[in-house]
Design an enzyme around this catalytic site. Sequence first.
Site, PDB file in Angstrom:
ATOM      1  CG  ASN A 181      -1.770   1.139   1.514  1.00 51.23           C
ATOM      2  OD1 ASN A 181      -1.975   1.822   0.590  1.00 51.23           O
ATOM      3  ND2 ASN A 181      -2.545   1.137   2.438  1.00 51.23           N
ATOM      4  CD1 TRP A 182       3.411   1.082  -2.957  1.00 48.92           C
ATOM      5  CD2 TRP A 182       3.167   2.155  -4.780  1.00 48.92           C
ATOM      6  NE1 TRP A 182       4.022   0.207  -3.721  1.00 48.92           N
ATOM      7  CE2 TRP A 182       3.897   0.875  -5.160  1.00 48.92           C
ATOM      8  CE3 TRP A 182       2.963   2.974  -5.984  1.00 48.92           C
ATOM      9  CZ2 TRP A 182       4.313   0.597  -6.259  1.00 48.92           C
ATOM     10  CZ3 TRP A 182       3.558   2.663  -7.013  1.00 48.92           C
ATOM     11  CH2 TRP A 182       4.201   1.212  -7.376  1.00 48.92           C
ATOM     12  CE  LYS A 183      -0.355   3.050   4.968  1.00 45.18           C
ATOM     13  NZ  LYS A 183      -0.149   3.175   6.290  1.00 45.18           N
ATOM     14  CG  HIS A 185      -6.059   1.541   5.206  1.00 48.37           C
ATOM     15  ND1 HIS A 185      -5.410   2.494   6.032  1.00 48.37           N
ATOM     16  CD2 HIS A 185      -5.033   0.704   4.935  1.00 48.37           C
ATOM     17  CE1 HIS A 185      -4.142   2.317   6.611  1.00 48.37           C
ATOM     18  NE2 HIS A 185      -3.855   0.954   5.928  1.00 48.37           N
ATOM     19  CD  GLU A 195      -3.190  -2.564   7.413  1.00 50.51           C
ATOM     20  OE1 GLU A 195      -1.968  -2.943   6.810  1.00 50.51           O
ATOM     21  OE2 GLU A 195      -3.795  -1.731   7.157  1.00 50.51           O
ATOM     22  CB  SER A 235       5.100  -1.890  11.668  1.00 54.43           C
ATOM     23  OG  SER A 235       4.536  -0.524  12.086  1.00 54.43           O
ATOM     24  N   GLY A 265       2.847  -1.374   4.235  1.00 54.51           N
ATOM     25  CA  GLY A 265       3.051   0.263   4.299  1.00 54.51           C
ATOM     26  C   GLY A 265       4.416   0.709   3.990  1.00 54.51           C
TER      27      GLY A 265
HETATM   28  P1  13P Z   1       3.048   0.452   7.740  1.00 53.43           P
HETATM   29  O1  13P Z   1       3.602  -0.887   7.191  1.00 53.43           O
HETATM   30  O2  13P Z   1       3.958   1.583   7.283  1.00 53.43           O
HETATM   31  O3  13P Z   1       2.621   0.219   9.384  1.00 53.43           O
HETATM   32  O4  13P Z   1       1.573   0.616   7.125  1.00 53.43           O
HETATM   33  C1  13P Z   1       0.640  -0.485   7.114  1.00 53.43           C
HETATM   34  C2  13P Z   1      -0.361  -0.231   6.400  1.00 53.43           C
HETATM   35  O5  13P Z   1      -1.297   0.687   6.772  1.00 53.43           O
HETATM   36  C3  13P Z   1      -0.791  -1.097   5.218  1.00 53.43           C
HETATM   37  O6  13P Z   1      -2.023  -0.671   4.591  1.00 53.43           O
END
Ligand code: 13P
Length: 256
Positions: free
Chosen positions: A8-10, A93, A165, A214, A235
């Site tokens: 997930n590149w956000k 999410h 998550e 994480s 993420g």
């Molecule tokens: P991180 O891996 O940066 O904690 O993010 C997790 C996430 O929200 C994936 O959708």
Amino acid sequence: MKSYIVGNWKMNFSVGESSVYLHKLLQRLRGSRSLEVVVAPSSIALQPLSLQTDRKKIRLAAQTANSHDFGAYTGEISCTQLRGLVDYCIIGHSERRQLFHLTDKDVRATVAAALRNQITPILCLGETAAEHTFGETHDVLRDQLLGGLSEVSTEDLSRVIIAYEPVWAISTTTGAHLAAPEEVAATIKYLRQLLTDTYGADTAEALPILYGGSVNPSNAGAYLTIPGVNGLLVGSASLIADQFLEIIEIAKRVQD
Ligand code: 13P
């Protein structure tokens, strides 16, 4: 069962950077029938990346979608518009729930919208730090899981992916806590039992459940070997090619 590594590149990478990054991943990956690699770029990059990707190696996901197929919803993108560009859509999410006030009703309707547009929903669940502290994890997850699936027919359940998550474990780089694999294992067991009680053992066992929070190359193996975990939603580490590719390699080793 198939495993999934989803990046997930956000809200990161320009369209150009997304394309360069995808190119790098495509060069270094080999296709696998049993491991699906998925990336979720920013929505503006989905169209060019859909033309660039090799779906045997990497499939695309949207990070969110609106539940309506079309209409006066300024700034929104529907599953009807995403159809053909993506194979998956992340829905519910915690960042959408917390920062953009996505409700359980929106989540449920968007899961249904994705399915009717031939897109596989990745339904996200997770308790906040406060809910975790007050022992409300099971109640919260039950509502999110059964609520999110309430408009899905038994037949369509085979086209859904769940991602657990814990909100308190997302982005440990910004102060969150890493979830202990033993605790994740107990929660996954609870979710599987809930699915079994609700839909029967065959349907419950066939539903992929991913873990996210994480995840990085040092802890990916521990999460992937939890019974009932079928992949990872990554993420920050998915933004760094070496780390993302290493996580994919770990997933392949765990499968062998
Ligand atoms: P991180 O891996 O940066 O904690 O993010 C997790 C996430 O929200 C994936 O959708």
